[in-house]
Design an enzyme around this catalytic site. Structure first.
Site, mmCIF file in Angstrom:
data_model
loop_
_atom_site.group_PDB
_atom_site.id
_atom_site.type_symbol
_atom_site.label_atom_id
_atom_site.label_comp_id
_atom_site.label_asym_id
_atom_site.label_seq_id
_atom_site.Cartn_x
_atom_site.Cartn_y
_atom_site.Cartn_z
ATOM 1 N NE ARG A 118 13.141 -0.226 -3.478
ATOM 2 C CZ ARG A 118 12.729 -0.422 -4.595
ATOM 3 N NH1 ARG A 118 11.260 -0.197 -4.298
ATOM 4 N NH2 ARG A 118 13.184 -2.271 -5.082
ATOM 5 C CD GLN A 251 15.006 -4.101 -3.429
ATOM 6 O OE1 GLN A 251 15.118 -3.207 -3.314
ATOM 7 N NE2 GLN A 251 14.914 -5.068 -2.526
#
Length: 314
Positions: A118, A251
């Site tokens: 990520r 998100q």
């Protein structure tokens, strides 16, 4: 007394964090958790956390596994010391991964690999130096949103972290951020300052990173959380594994609705929110959001605060 655990995200890291907890009688759990992370990452994460250098710890793809390991290690120490299970867990941005590991929806090793990836794809989504974030203090949420819209001029600048009343973070392209800072000051903001980060987290510029994370998530096992989980994407409870997958993708390019999330926790009738991880960034925000006299906010930042929290929840 029912209580909730909240897990901090990127920005709460510091060289030497968790050193005090690691020095306690049960501190081996901290070191063992970081050793598990190191086996996945291929480098000594605990040494980096203890010794730095800060610029390496602050590199996004290293910060994220460090903060995940810190939150999980603190949670394991809490449980080992006889701490009760929280009634609910949630996290600020990256902290949602820590919350899902604590809720046994996600395996720790898989989460470490995910957040390292990520961090990498977030940095790769925007050329270095072209993105920015800034904190706007002293304006209402809607005023910040309107300021961003007026300053955009065809570029991206968005309100991305609704952290507390009068404290909003914006993100986007650097030029637009600089225009928004000047516009916010003209509108009466107490402070409007660029933050020392290069990735415009939670802005629409992160959608390509979210797509890549989604591909990675598709191969990762997710289960229904064993503990109640509330997402800061929408301040709502979620339990379906496919919903969770979608939330972790959304998100990256959606605002963190922290004020709403803390109010949702308070609405459950909790008497206390405990920050599980290094520092007390969220605890300071939580106290500004929920001012009920009977509502306590604590951070597990050292041995003394751990003892206090354990005593208060028994």
């Amino acid at each position: 007394m029912a209580f909730g655990f909240v897990f901090p995200g990127q920005g709460s890291q510091s060289v030497g964090m968790l050193g005090g907890l690691a020095a306690t009688e049960s501190g081996r759990l901290i070191r063992e958790t970081f050793a598990e992370a190191a086996a996945v990452l291929g480098y000594d994460l605990w040494k980096l956390v203890l010794e730095g250098p800060a610029e390496q710890l602050n590199a996004t793809e290293r910060t994220q596994p460090a903060m995940l390991a810190a939150g999980v290690a603190t949670f394991r120490l809490w449980r080992h010391r006889g701490g009760a299970e929280p009634a609910v867990v949630c996290g600020h941005s990256l902290g949602e991964f820590s919350a899902l590991v604590a809720a046994e929806a996600l395996e720790f090793a898989a989460a470490i690999e995910l957040v390292a990836f990520r961090g990498r794809v977030m940095q790769e989504a925007v050329p270095l130096g072209s993105g920015a974030m800034a904190a706007i203090l002293g304006l209402e949420d809607e005023e910040v949103i309107e300021t961003c819209q007026a300053a955009a001029a065809g570029a991206v600048v968005e309100a991305v972290n609704f952290n507390a009343p009068g404290q909003v973070v914006i993100a986007g392209e650097r030029g637009a951020i600089e225009r928004a800072i000047e516009a916010a000051k003209a509108r009466g903001a107490k402070r409007a300052i660029i933050l020392p980060v290069s990735v415009p987290s939670h802005s629409s510029l992160m959608r390509p990173a979210g797509e890549r994370l989604g591909e990675k998530l598709a191969a990762v096992a997710l289960r229904a959380p064993r503990l109640r989980f509330i997402s800061a994407v929408d301040a709502q409870p979620h339990a379906d594994p496919e919903e969770l997958r979608g939330l972790l993708v959304r998100q990256l390019s959606s605002p963190v609705r922290w004020s709403e999330t803390v109010r949702a926790l308070s609405g459950l009738g909790l008497g206390e929110i405990i920050e599980c991880g290094p520092g007390k960034v969220l605890t300071a925000l939580n106290r500004r959001i929920e001012r009920r006299a009977d509502f306590k906010c604590l951070a597990l930042e050292d041995a003394a605060s751990l003892d206090e929290a354990l005593a208060g929840t028994r």
